[in-house]
Scaffold this motif. Structure first.
Motif, PDB file in Angstrom:
ATOM      1  N   GLU A  11       3.468  -4.570  -9.107  1.00 39.35           N
ATOM      2  CA  GLU A  11       2.030  -4.309  -9.097  1.00 39.35           C
ATOM      3  C   GLU A  11       1.553  -3.855 -10.478  1.00 39.35           C
ATOM      4  O   GLU A  11       0.498  -4.282 -10.967  1.00 39.35           O
ATOM      5  CB  GLU A  11       1.697  -3.236  -8.066  1.00 39.35           C
ATOM      6  N   LEU A  46      -9.293  -3.420 -12.838  1.00 38.33           N
ATOM      7  CA  LEU A  46      -9.394  -3.229 -11.395  1.00 38.33           C
ATOM      8  C   LEU A  46     -10.508  -2.242 -11.068  1.00 38.33           C
ATOM      9  O   LEU A  46     -10.711  -1.250 -11.765  1.00 38.33           O
ATOM     10  CB  LEU A  46      -8.073  -2.702 -10.837  1.00 38.33           C
ATOM     11  N   GLY A  78      -8.629  -1.036  -4.694  1.00 40.09           N
ATOM     12  CA  GLY A  78      -7.238  -1.222  -4.323  1.00 40.09           C
ATOM     13  C   GLY A  78      -6.751  -0.042  -3.511  1.00 40.09           C
ATOM     14  O   GLY A  78      -7.325   1.062  -3.573  1.00 40.09           O
TER      15      GLY A  78
END
Length: 681
Positions: free
Chosen positions: A154, A163, A166
């Motif tokens: 990851e 990002l 998540g």
């Protein structure tokens, strides 16, 4: 309205000395009860101090650099966990620390470097605010906090990714945004302290004092030289001060009846001038520039043979700022372009010196309309037929004309720099937001080296197009249009036939001259170069450090580079270079460096050096087109034609046919690799 230049690379957080970011106490992770967490960040270090804070919750946990090492520890931990020497000030680094309730692990660039399990008494709760930075000399793109221990795959897959959500994401402090903010759903607060600040970076050319820039071997770039010819000048500039006349481009002599000059007047208005001081046609714009702001400047001339006169128009940030009538001027036999100053024979010197920055300047042989000028403000015109020159100052260490690859002479202290400025404020326009670029993603590193100048593909890959009768015919016609009008009668048709023959022969015999095969040797990926003379290993990397997709990208790049070498190799291997094309390449210093690179053997490092060389000499345009989801036979053909026709003058046009036939011949190997890409890559 405030604009940013096309190659504004990024907005980042600048940290130095006691500068830091106060995150407060609400950060979403707990260091007091052995809860799992991950802390990760993307940094570019300017210095490596003995003890610098990346992230800290004082009295509980610290994540630091110690010289070239990365370190992490809880308060009360028997001994800090520390990597070996891994950091430097040359490249960007992603660093991460994870804790799963038992094991503390450190990662650098997505790879596990060290981990340890130990017993300790968790630190007590406190109200000390968490911080990013302190005694840290670095630029920071982001820091992310997770309430889970992220796994290596990851971390590796998302280290250069922005990002915003998540599982377990508690905060994503985005310093590539302005103003900096948490882009996670939690929208946690942050405060820049003690001189920490957001900075926008823009690579460009700095003019100061009597500095100026002189294109080399670009005498065919001659705007206004025909006396009645149409032209356009487009430039991105930023002046440090006003009050003096400052030239953007001059072609010719201020004291002759020929030539043009585009400059900024003492009051900040943009001026276009045709001819000498006495009797010159001068048009001044209505918009007044301000110092320390970026502007896109346009200057066009359109001649009307019916009236015997023409119109010159000035543009600021894509909008017309004024126009005026201007007649014919004396012809100029060949281009004499300089940037950032104007030639003056009366003083045997350069006058109207610019004090400021320039990022791009393009010269066209047509008068662009306002809609076209707005389009080319933020798009690369290099492959446009009517673009004669595209002077690029955004890719240090080389300033060059991207159209023909010629370098630029930086005179009297003109220097390529990275300008760092306060970004556009909260009132940023939509235009600003659309064209501000996120930080470039570093490549995955292999064989302890890093690819230079090749961004990750940002679009889906497409299969290669197969040559057929229609597109080969179109290519031949495209070639014919590139031939100079000055060739003797009948020479156009003869060269066209020669080129058609060369293309037909290359397509009829497309067998690859070489292949790059991907094999496995135990726990290693291996790339093998196979030629008619045998085979040899050219690349090796451990399978646990590099995935199949990345190996495929390396394989494709290597194949393209060998293809480029195949195209030009015979010229060098022929011994003394006497033909014009070989002499031209040697003039810009390309082949001596290529020979030096490959004399040491075909190794991963030699290919990385070759990539840097291609990038610095502008040939990366071709390779970049292949990599950035643009691989089709037609793309290769047209780009190759553009490179060849501009490198070779009419007197040596027969060599163009040979060059392009070899390009097509080499593409067969590239297509083979392209069509073997792994699923999902």
């Amino acid at each position: 309205m405030t604009y940013t230049p096309p190659a504004e690379q990024s907005v980042t957080l600048s940290l130095n000395a006691e500068a830091y970011v106060n995150l407060g106490t609400d950060i979403g992770i707990d260091f007091t009860n052995r809860s799992a967490f991950t802390i990760e960040g993307w940094f570019k270090f300017n210095g490596l101090c003995p003890d610098s804070t990346l992230f800290e919750k004082p009295g509980q946990f610290s994540f630091k650099t110690r010289g070239q090492k990365v370190s992490a520890s809880f308060v009360g931990q028997p001994m800090p966990l520390e990597t070996g020497d891994t950091l430097n000030t040359e490249t960007d680094f992603h660093v991460a620390v994870t804790y799963d309730g038992q094991t503390l692990s450190l990662y650098v660039n997505g790879l596990l470097r060290v981990q340890s399990s130990f017993s300790f008494t968790p630190p007590p709760a406190n109200q000390n605010p968490a911080v990013i930075g302190r005694d840290l000399q670095a630029y920071c793109h982001y820091v992310r906090l997770w309430s889970v221990a992220r796994q290596q795959d990851e971390i590796y897959a998302n280290e250069w990714t922005y990002l915003t959500s998540g599982t377990g994401l508690q905060a994503a402090y985005a310093f590539y945004e302005y103003p900096a903010k948490d882009v996670s759903p939690n929208d946690r607060s942050l405060t820049l302290m003690n001189g920490a600040r957001s900075e926008a970076t823009a690579p460009c050319l700095l003019y100061a004092g009597t500095a100026y820039c002189q294109p080399l071997q670009d005498t065919d770039v001659n705007p206004g030289g025909g006396g009645t010819d149409d032209y356009t000048i487009l430039a991105w500039i930023r002046l440090q001060d006003l009050g003096t006349q400052q030239a953007i481009l001059c072609n010719g002599d201020l004291n002759q009846q020929s030539g043009i000059v585009l400059y900024v007047d003492t009051d900040g208005t943009v001026v276009g001038r045709r001819g000498s001081t006495s009797g010159a046609s001068v048009t001044s714009g209505s918009t007044k520039l301000q110092s320390n702001l970026w502007y896109s400047i346009g200057y066009t001339y359109a001649y009307d043979s019916g009236s015997g006169s023409g119109t010159q128009t000035l543009y600021v940030n894509g909008v017309s700022a004024g126009s005026g009538t201007a007649g014919a001027i004396a012809a100029l036999a060949q281009g004499d372009v300089i940037l950032g100053a104007a030639d003056d024979s009366a003083t045997a010197n350069q006058l109207m010196n610019m004090n400021g920055y320039m990022q791009f300047l393009s010269v066209w042989n047509t008068a662009l309309a306002q809609a076209d000028i707005q389009q080319w403000m933020y798009h690369d015109p290099t492959t446009e037929t009517s673009c004669l020159a595209n002077y690029n100052f955004s890719t240090p260490p080389l300033a060059q004309d991207l159209v023909d690859g010629n370098p630029m002479a930086l005179v009297r202290g003109a220097d390529l720099v990275v300008l760092r400025t306060i970004p556009v404020s909260d009132g940023a326009t939509e235009q600003d937001v659309l064209h501000r670029r996120a930080p470039p993603r570093p490549q995955k590193r292999f064989s302890n080296a890093r690819m230079v100048g090749m961004p990750e593909p940002t679009e889906p890959y497409r299969p290669a197009e197969v040559p057929n009768a229609d597109n080969t015919r179109a290519w031949v016609e495209h070639f014919a249009r590139q031939l100079p009008n000055s060739l003797p009668h009948g020479e156009h048709q003869r060269l066209r036939r020669e080129f058609q023959t060369a293309v037909d022969d290359a397509i009829a015999n497309p067998e690859p001259a070489f292949q790059v095969l991907h094999e496995f040797d135990g726990d290693d990926h291996v790339l093998v170069l196979v030629t008619r003379d045998g085979h040899e290993e050219i690349f090796r990397a451990a399978r646990d450090e590099i995935d199949d997709c990345t190996v495929w990208k390396v394989r494709l790049i290597v194949t393209v580079l060998i293809g480029v070498y195949t195209v030009f190799g015979p010229i060098i291997r022929a011994g003394p270079v006497t033909n014009w094309l070989g002499e031209r390449i040697n003039t810009v210093g390309f082949w001596p460096q290529v020979s030096a690179i490959f004399n040491a053997g075909v190794t991963p490092n030699s290919f990385l050096q070759m990539m840097r060389l291609l990038y610095e000499f502008g040939w990366i345009t071709t390779v970049g087109k292949l990599m950035l989801a643009q691989l089709s036979w037609w793309d290769v053909a047209v780009i190759g034609l553009r490179v060849a026709s501009l490198l070779v003058p009419g007197a040596a046009a027969l060599q163009v046919a040979y060059f392009l036939a070899k390009v097509v011949y080499s593409v067969a190997s590239v297509v083979t690799v392209w069509n073997e890409r792994p699923a999902g890559c």
